[in-house]
Design a protein around this motif. Structure first.
Motif, PDB file in Angstrom:
ATOM      1  N   UNK A 169     -17.178  49.773 -71.185  1.00 16.42           N
ATOM      2  CA  UNK A 169     -16.068  50.310 -71.968  1.00 16.42           C
ATOM      3  C   UNK A 169     -15.285  49.131 -72.522  1.00 16.42           C
ATOM      4  N   UNK A 170     -15.094  49.119 -73.833  1.00 15.67           N
ATOM      5  CA  UNK A 170     -14.318  48.079 -74.508  1.00 15.67           C
ATOM      6  C   UNK A 170     -13.031  48.710 -74.998  1.00 15.67           C
ATOM      7  N   UNK A 171     -11.902  48.210 -74.523  1.00 12.32           N
ATOM      8  CA  UNK A 171     -10.602  48.744 -74.923  1.00 12.32           C
ATOM      9  C   UNK A 171     -10.055  47.866 -76.046  1.00 12.32           C
ATOM     10  N   UNK A 172     -10.069  48.378 -77.258  1.00 16.41           N
ATOM     11  CA  UNK A 172      -9.573  47.646 -78.418  1.00 16.41           C
ATOM     12  C   UNK A 172     -10.711  47.200 -79.317  1.00 16.41           C
ATOM     13  N   UNK A 187     -13.159  52.943 -64.421  1.00 16.53           N
ATOM     14  CA  UNK A 187     -12.980  53.846 -65.550  1.00 16.53           C
ATOM     15  C   UNK A 187     -11.694  53.584 -66.306  1.00 16.53           C
ATOM     16  N   UNK A 188     -11.517  54.322 -67.396  1.00 16.76           N
ATOM     17  CA  UNK A 188     -10.321  54.215 -68.229  1.00 16.76           C
ATOM     18  C   UNK A 188      -9.819  55.615 -68.542  1.00 16.76           C
ATOM     19  N   UNK A 189      -8.540  55.806 -68.344  1.00 15.72           N
ATOM     20  CA  UNK A 189      -7.865  57.028 -68.765  1.00 15.72           C
ATOM     21  C   UNK A 189      -7.280  56.789 -70.144  1.00 15.72           C
ATOM     22  N   UNK A 190      -7.422  57.764 -71.049  1.00 17.44           N
ATOM     23  CA  UNK A 190      -6.872  57.597 -72.396  1.00 17.44           C
ATOM     24  C   UNK A 190      -6.403  58.929 -72.958  1.00 17.44           C
ATOM     25  N   UNK A 191      -5.527  58.833 -73.943  1.00 19.14           N
ATOM     26  CA  UNK A 191      -4.997  60.026 -74.589  1.00 19.14           C
ATOM     27  C   UNK A 191      -5.542  60.118 -76.006  1.00 19.14           C
ATOM     28  N   UNK A 192      -5.979  61.302 -76.356  1.00 22.37           N
ATOM     29  CA  UNK A 192      -6.538  61.539 -77.686  1.00 22.37           C
ATOM     30  C   UNK A 192      -6.307  62.998 -78.057  1.00 22.37           C
ATOM     31  N   UNK A 193      -5.741  63.215 -79.238  1.00 24.68           N
ATOM     32  CA  UNK A 193      -5.496  64.569 -79.745  1.00 24.68           C
ATOM     33  C   UNK A 193      -4.688  65.410 -78.758  1.00 24.68           C
ATOM     34  N   UNK A 194      -3.702  64.756 -78.100  1.00 20.55           N
ATOM     35  CA  UNK A 194      -2.834  65.482 -77.189  1.00 20.55           C
ATOM     36  C   UNK A 194      -3.429  65.764 -75.830  1.00 20.55           C
ATOM     37  N   UNK A 226      -5.456  64.280 -72.216  1.00 17.20           N
ATOM     38  CA  UNK A 226      -5.770  63.135 -71.380  1.00 17.20           C
ATOM     39  C   UNK A 226      -7.237  63.201 -70.987  1.00 17.20           C
ATOM     40  N   UNK A 227      -7.953  62.124 -71.279  1.00 15.90           N
ATOM     41  CA  UNK A 227      -9.391  62.089 -71.029  1.00 15.90           C
ATOM     42  C   UNK A 227      -9.723  60.885 -70.149  1.00 15.90           C
ATOM     43  N   UNK A 228     -10.921  60.919 -69.570  1.00 15.51           N
ATOM     44  CA  UNK A 228     -11.371  59.839 -68.697  1.00 15.51           C
ATOM     45  C   UNK A 228     -12.800  59.464 -69.033  1.00 15.51           C
ATOM     46  N   UNK A 229     -13.062  58.161 -69.058  1.00 17.78           N
ATOM     47  CA  UNK A 229     -14.424  57.655 -69.229  1.00 17.78           C
ATOM     48  C   UNK A 229     -14.720  56.704 -68.076  1.00 17.78           C
ATOM     49  N   UNK A 230     -15.954  56.720 -67.596  1.00 17.30           N
ATOM     50  CA  UNK A 230     -16.365  55.860 -66.490  1.00 17.30           C
ATOM     51  C   UNK A 230     -17.245  54.723 -67.017  1.00 17.30           C
ATOM     52  N   UNK A 231     -17.183  53.578 -66.335  1.00 18.99           N
ATOM     53  CA  UNK A 231     -17.992  52.417 -66.691  1.00 18.99           C
ATOM     54  C   UNK A 231     -18.923  52.098 -65.528  1.00 18.99           C
ATOM     55  N   UNK A 232     -20.225  52.103 -65.805  1.00 22.78           N
ATOM     56  CA  UNK A 232     -21.182  51.799 -64.759  1.00 22.78           C
ATOM     57  C   UNK A 232     -21.270  50.322 -64.449  1.00 22.78           C
ATOM     58  N   UNK A 233     -20.928  49.485 -65.438  1.00 19.38           N
ATOM     59  CA  UNK A 233     -21.016  48.042 -65.237  1.00 19.38           C
ATOM     60  C   UNK A 233     -19.634  47.375 -65.302  1.00 19.38           C
ATOM     61  N   UNK A 234     -19.024  47.346 -66.481  1.00 20.77           N
ATOM     62  CA  UNK A 234     -17.752  46.631 -66.600  1.00 20.77           C
ATOM     63  C   UNK A 234     -16.839  47.307 -67.611  1.00 20.77           C
ATOM     64  N   UNK A 235     -15.563  47.037 -67.420  1.00 22.51           N
ATOM     65  CA  UNK A 235     -14.533  47.380 -68.406  1.00 22.51           C
ATOM     66  C   UNK A 235     -14.038  46.071 -69.002  1.00 22.51           C
ATOM     67  N   UNK A 236     -14.006  46.018 -70.327  1.00 22.38           N
ATOM     68  CA  UNK A 236     -13.562  44.816 -71.034  1.00 22.38           C
ATOM     69  C   UNK A 236     -12.307  45.172 -71.814  1.00 22.38           C
ATOM     70  N   UNK A 237     -11.207  44.529 -71.488  1.00 21.21           N
ATOM     71  CA  UNK A 237      -9.941  44.784 -72.177  1.00 21.21           C
ATOM     72  C   UNK A 237      -9.804  43.769 -73.301  1.00 21.21           C
ATOM     73  N   UNK A 238      -9.748  44.281 -74.522  1.00 15.73           N
ATOM     74  CA  UNK A 238      -9.638  43.443 -75.720  1.00 15.73           C
ATOM     75  C   UNK A 238      -8.509  43.945 -76.600  1.00 15.73           C
ATOM     76  N   UNK A 239      -7.382  44.241 -75.971  1.00 14.04           N
ATOM     77  CA  UNK A 239      -6.253  44.809 -76.698  1.00 14.04           C
ATOM     78  C   UNK A 239      -5.382  43.801 -77.397  1.00 14.04           C
ATOM     79  N   UNK A 240      -5.608  42.502 -77.146  1.00 18.29           N
ATOM     80  CA  UNK A 240      -4.769  41.474 -77.753  1.00 18.29           C
ATOM     81  C   UNK A 240      -3.629  41.070 -76.843  1.00 18.29           C
TER      82      UNK A 240
END
Length: 538
Positions: free
Chosen positions: A7-10, A231-238, A240-254
């Motif tokens: 999962x890549x955030x950003x 995993x990452x929790x995120x909001x979309x279209x009102x 709250x959703x969740x996605x899981x990462x089997x390997x890594x989460x990469x934060x690239x938000x700046x």
């Protein structure tokens, strides 16, 4: 809930690269979460359109800093991209890698693999440089770099001549063997359109079956199983959703969003996280701290000859350049406002440049509400020479105000908070007047508009640059890289100290700021970071 390998955030300058590189082999599934929307907008694609995106909430976070004593109590406007491509979709497009010494300093601070010679292959692989390939430049890469020397306004040649008379050599390539000197800036465009990270990298990745890009998806929390990010929790279209990462989460938000997300997730200083009721997953006082940014100011003159003001201000001029751009993808709208510039030393005893120059063939003394007045300059012929400090010693921080992820974090810059930053800026603005006194420029000057001829004493010059300076949009180092968790957030492989399955790959990992614009180094960080992820994935 769905599970992806990564999962890549950003989707900004680094995140777009990471997504493309991780998905290229087809071995891994990649989810990209972008808080903004599409970059398929006219003023995003048109190079000079960033005057329109400067305040546009549709593509811009529009951050505001805390009132800054170093800027006489002013709150600065911080535009950051909230769109596919991130800030590379709204920036001024100048392509500067940084100095060799910048990266060698990173390496020597205990970050193996981050010296200039280590990074040069990545820089070359990224580039498709119109100036051609050599031992330092690359061609055939995804980022087209336009060589603007044949397209500059005639007044830019006057600036270059004045700079040489003031003691700066002509520099044909700021990404060449040396940075010092004056020259024409290369910019990230192709065929008259912006070459953002989204255009260069993400668009090709989005065609792959193993890549999913979710827009208008605000990441609100990283989920942990003990000390492992899962995993990452995120909001979309009102929702709250969740996605899981089997390997890594990469934060690239700046440099703003990355420390904000880590803090919201319980990774950061015990205070304020504990005070806000956020459970501490991993305490690290340096998440959000060590903020560094380049501060800049313009000196502006009224000219005796026409400048771009006479073309870009009247309705008929806007129509002409608009038609030129639509028909030919050429003219002023196909370029950056900074056609020329350079690097200089405020003190001859310094061994390398500590200031950057910007020459603008128009002036914007009279602001227009709601936009950066690039497309509506002053009603008189004018031009500006600006500068920014390259490696200031002042440090700030970015801290969340609340556990609510929709509330902007507190950005404390602390500009000009050290005596050395004040002293070098004082020397620097005096050099701007020296440039203006050189015959190629002096003979076309009608009068100095800002700061004006009455501002002459050191005290008045300092007061003026405190009053009028502001960010040049290069914040870095809020999740800095280093070998010791007591002084850094990530290690040399960009893994968050003390946690598993979590990396930061963006400009927030810079140990210190670089000499010049930060977009090229951010893209390089995405390229190198992705390579390390793939190496570790086996």
């Amino acid at each position: 809930m769905q599970t992806f390998d990564f999962i890549v955030v950003g989707s900004g300058s680094a995140g777009s690269v990471v997504a493309e590189r991780l998905s290229a082999s087809g071995r891994f599934s990649v989810l990209v979460l972008e808080a903004g929307g599409t970059d398929r907008r006219f003023f995003v694609q048109m190079p000079l359109g960033y005057g329109k995106t400067f305040h546009d909430p549709a593509v811009n976070w529009n951050y505001a800093t805390e009132p800054d004593p170093g800027l006489l109590g002013a709150s600065d406007h911080w535009p950051r991209g909230k769109v596919l491509g991130g800030s590379s979709s709204i920036n001024a497009m100048v392509w500067i890698r940084g100095a060799r010494e910048d990266f060698d300093t990173w390496r020597d601070a205990g970050n193996p693999g981050w010296g200039f010679d280590d990074l040069l292959p990545a820089f070359k692989a990224i580039e498709d440089n119109q100036a051609g390939a050599n031992e330092l430049r690359g061609t055939g890469g995804p980022v087209h770099v336009t060589d603007n020397r044949k397209n500059i306004h005639p007044l830019t040649n006057r600036f270059l001549a004045a700079a040489q008379q003031a003691g700066l050599p002509l520099n044909q390539d700021f990404n060449g063997p040396v940075q010092e000197g004056a020259g024409v800036y290369q910019i990230t465009t192709r065929d008259g359109r912006r070459m953002s990270a989204a255009r260069a990298f993400l668009r090709s990745a989005m065609k792959r079956q193993n890549v999913r890009v979710e827009t208008n998806a605000l990441a609100t929390k990283i989920l942990f199983d003990g000390k492992r990010a899962v995993g990452v929790e995120y909001r979309q279209d009102g929702q709250t959703k969740t996605a899981r990462a089997g390997r890594e989460i990469i934060v690239s938000g700046g440099s703003v969003n990355t420390p904000q997300l880590l803090q919201l997730s319980g990774v950061g200083p015990t205070a304020p996280l504990g005070d806000l009721g956020i459970p501490i997953v991993h305490a690290n006082d340096h998440v959000g701290r060590n903020l560094q940014d380049h501060q800049g100011i313009n000196y502006t003159w009224k000219a005796r000859v026409p400048t771009l003001n006479q073309i870009l201000r009247p309705w008929w001029g806007k129509m002409l350049v608009g038609m030129q751009y639509l028909a030919l993808r050429s003219g002023p709208l196909s370029m950056s406002m900074n056609q020329g510039g350079g690097f200089f030393r405020t003190d001859g005893n310094r061994y390398r440049p500590n200031m950057q120059l910007y020459f603008q063939v128009f002036s914007t003394v009279i602001p227009k509400r709601g936009e950066r007045p690039i497309l509506s300059p002053d009603p008189f012929p004018g031009f500006s020479i600006g500068l920014s400090n390259c490696r200031p010693s002042s440090r700030g921080e970015i801290m969340i105000r609340t556990a609510d992820p929709t509330v902007q974090p507190r950005i404390t810059v602390n500009a000009f908070s050290t005596e050395s930053d004040v002293a070098e800026m004082l020397d620097a603005v005096k050099f701007l007047r020296k440039l203006g006194s050189m015959p190629p420029i002096a003979e076309i000057i009608a009068e100095e508009v800002l700061p004006g001829p009455s501002i002459t004493s050191d005290a008045d010059l300092i007061q003026d640059f405190r009053k009028r300076s502001g960010t040049v949009y290069h914040p870095v180092s809020t999740c800095r890289m280093g070998p010791d968790p007591a002084y850094s957030v990530v290690d040399a492989r960009l893994r968050v100290h003390g946690l598993a399955g979590l990396r930061v790959i963006d400009a927030s990992i810079f140990p210190d700021n670089i000499t010049g614009n930060t977009n090229a180094a951010s893209i390089m960080t995405g390229w190198k970071g992705a390579a390390m992820v793939l190496e570790d994935a086996g």
